[in-house]
Enzyme design. Structure first.
Site, PDB file in Angstrom:
ATOM      1  N   TYR A  28       0.849  -1.188   0.000  1.00 18.98           N
ATOM      2  CA  TYR A  28       0.000   0.000   0.000  1.00 18.98           C
ATOM      3  C   TYR A  28       0.888   1.243   0.000  1.00 18.98           C
ATOM      4  CZ  TYR A  28      -4.686   1.828  -0.024  1.00 18.98           C
ATOM      5  OH  TYR A  28      -5.867   2.425  -0.418  1.00 18.98           O
ATOM      6  N   HIS A  33       7.303   5.307   1.409  1.00 21.12           N
ATOM      7  CA  HIS A  33       7.967   4.126   0.846  1.00 21.12           C
ATOM      8  C   HIS A  33       8.827   4.515  -0.362  1.00 21.12           C
ATOM      9  CE1 HIS A  33       4.156   2.265   2.545  1.00 21.12           C
ATOM     10  NE2 HIS A  33       5.081   1.522   3.138  1.00 21.12           N
TER      11      HIS A  33
HETATM   12  P1  AMP Z   1       5.397  -0.317   6.272  1.00 21.40           P
HETATM   13  O1  AMP Z   1       4.952  -0.680   4.892  1.00 21.40           O
HETATM   14  O2  AMP Z   1       4.430   0.543   7.002  1.00 21.40           O
HETATM   15  O3  AMP Z   1       5.889  -1.494   7.060  1.00 21.40           O
HETATM   16  O4  AMP Z   1       6.662   0.620   6.068  1.00 21.40           O
HETATM   17  C1  AMP Z   1       7.783   0.199   5.333  1.00 21.40           C
HETATM   18  C2  AMP Z   1       8.916   1.145   5.553  1.00 21.40           C
HETATM   19  O5  AMP Z   1       8.530   2.459   5.142  1.00 21.40           O
HETATM   20  C3  AMP Z   1       9.329   1.258   7.030  1.00 21.40           C
HETATM   21  O6  AMP Z   1      10.736   1.325   7.114  1.00 21.40           O
HETATM   22  C4  AMP Z   1       8.688   2.548   7.447  1.00 21.40           C
HETATM   23  O7  AMP Z   1       9.356   3.184   8.518  1.00 21.40           O
HETATM   24  C5  AMP Z   1       8.813   3.356   6.174  1.00 21.40           C
HETATM   25  N1  AMP Z   1       7.848   4.455   6.198  1.00 21.40           N
HETATM   26  C6  AMP Z   1       6.515   4.378   6.444  1.00 21.40           C
HETATM   27  N2  AMP Z   1       5.960   5.606   6.416  1.00 21.40           N
HETATM   28  C7  AMP Z   1       6.957   6.484   6.159  1.00 21.40           C
HETATM   29  C8  AMP Z   1       7.031   7.908   6.017  1.00 21.40           C
HETATM   30  N3  AMP Z   1       5.944   8.676   6.125  1.00 21.40           N
HETATM   31  N4  AMP Z   1       8.234   8.457   5.760  1.00 21.40           N
HETATM   32  C9  AMP Z   1       9.342   7.685   5.650  1.00 21.40           C
HETATM   33  N5  AMP Z   1       9.345   6.343   5.773  1.00 21.40           N
HETATM   34  C10 AMP Z   1       8.166   5.747   6.022  1.00 21.40           C
END
Ligand code: AMP
Length: 281
Positions: A28, A33
């Site tokens: 998503y 990301h």
């Molecule tokens: P997730 O899909 O939520 O597990 O996130 C995957 C990666 O994206 C993780 O390392 C999160 O910390 C990073 N991430 C999620 N949201 C953000 C954001 N707003 N800014 C920077 N990195 C993000």
């Protein structure tokens, strides 16, 4: 861009990748990301993005089944961001029947998210270690948005002598300050507007510290007052912590981190910001 679902295929292809950068995600995709993917694209021969909604990091009453998914869109965005390989395994590929070994993070995982979400970081650390073993990247990219996760993963890399550089990427935000998150999709338009108050409060604390406030209880009281201006936000925790140990501070030191979790329309949001005192002249 290649789509890989099996560990055996990763193994077979790994020798041709050169220096590989891994970006673990649960899909998503949003600009947060994509910022990780761009950082990986700039510094590696091959960019691998994992897309796996990891069941072991969700609690029994959490949103695993409802977690937002849009695989065609994710593949389109990943391809545009220059991803070479998307690793998208089934849960059975990652956790085959009989799987029974876990990574148990220590003190960094006890407070905050760890306290509210028992076993969350055990699930995160375990899947990240497995992804590291499967992909064998030279570098792996994590967002500061999930600050405690970043610390837990970095500590695991240190403690297990993993030959991987962890690259921390700054939080990407909406223009009103709201940190991008896949879970923002659960919010109504009003909810999104209200949710922006979380970052507004953290930035206010940042400014207070910059202007010389050293007393953490005072800083927190003022931050709580801002949060209370938005009735749709219910604070779960708000703390000023040591940026390395995540232990709460009473007095501001050279550097600190303000971390927060709050519910908005039943959605749990987390955010954090660095806190620094005034520059010494
Ligand atoms: P997730 O899909 O939520 O597990 O996130 C995957 C990666 O994206 C993780 O390392 C999160 O910390 C990073 N991430 C999620 N949201 C953000 C954001 N707003 N800014 C920077 N990195 C993000």
């Amino acid at each position: 861009m290649k789509l890989v679902e099996r560990v055996a295929q990763l193994r077979a292809e790994r020798p041709s990748w050169g220096r590989a950068g891994l970006v673990p995600t649960m899909g998503y995709l949003h600009e947060g990301h994509l910022s990780l993917l761009r950082a990986a694209r700039d510094a590696n021969d091959t960019v691998v993005m994992s897309l796996f909604v990891n069941p072991t990091q969700f609690g029994p009453r959490e949103d695993l089944a409802a977690y937002p998914r849009d695989i065609p869109r994710d593949l389109y965005l990943a391809s545009n961001a220059g991803v070479d390989v998307v690793f998208m395994p089934d849960a059975d590929e990652v956790y085959p029947a009989g799987f029974d070994t876990w990574v148990e993070p220590g003190a960094l995982a006890v407070r905050w998210e760890g306290e509210r979400r028992p076993n969350h970081f055990r699930g995160v650390a375990t899947v990240v270690l497995k992804l590291f073993q499967m992909v064998r990247p030279e570098r792996a990219y994590f967002g500061e948005k999930d600050y405690q996760q970043l610390k837990v993963v970095s500590k695991m890399v240190e403690d297990f002598n993993l030959p991987i550089e962890i690259v921390a990427c700054p939080t990407v935000r909406e223009s009103d300050g709201l940190a991008l998150s896949s879970r923002n999709a659960y919010l109504s338009d009003d909810g999104r507007r209200g949710a922006a108050n979380l970052s507004r409060a953290l930035f206010h604390a940042q400014r207070l510290a910059f202007d010389g406030e050293r007393d953490v209880p005072q800083l927190l009281a003022e931050t709580h007052a801002i949060l209370a201006e938005e009735p749709s936000l219910q604070v779960d925790y708000l703390a000023v912590v040591d940026p390395a140990s995540l232990e709460p501070l009473d007095e501001l030191r050279e550097s600190a981190r303000i971390i927060a979790a709050a519910f908005c329309e039943g959605v749990r949001l987390i955010d954090n910001a660095p806190i620094e005192g005034p520059p010494t002249t």
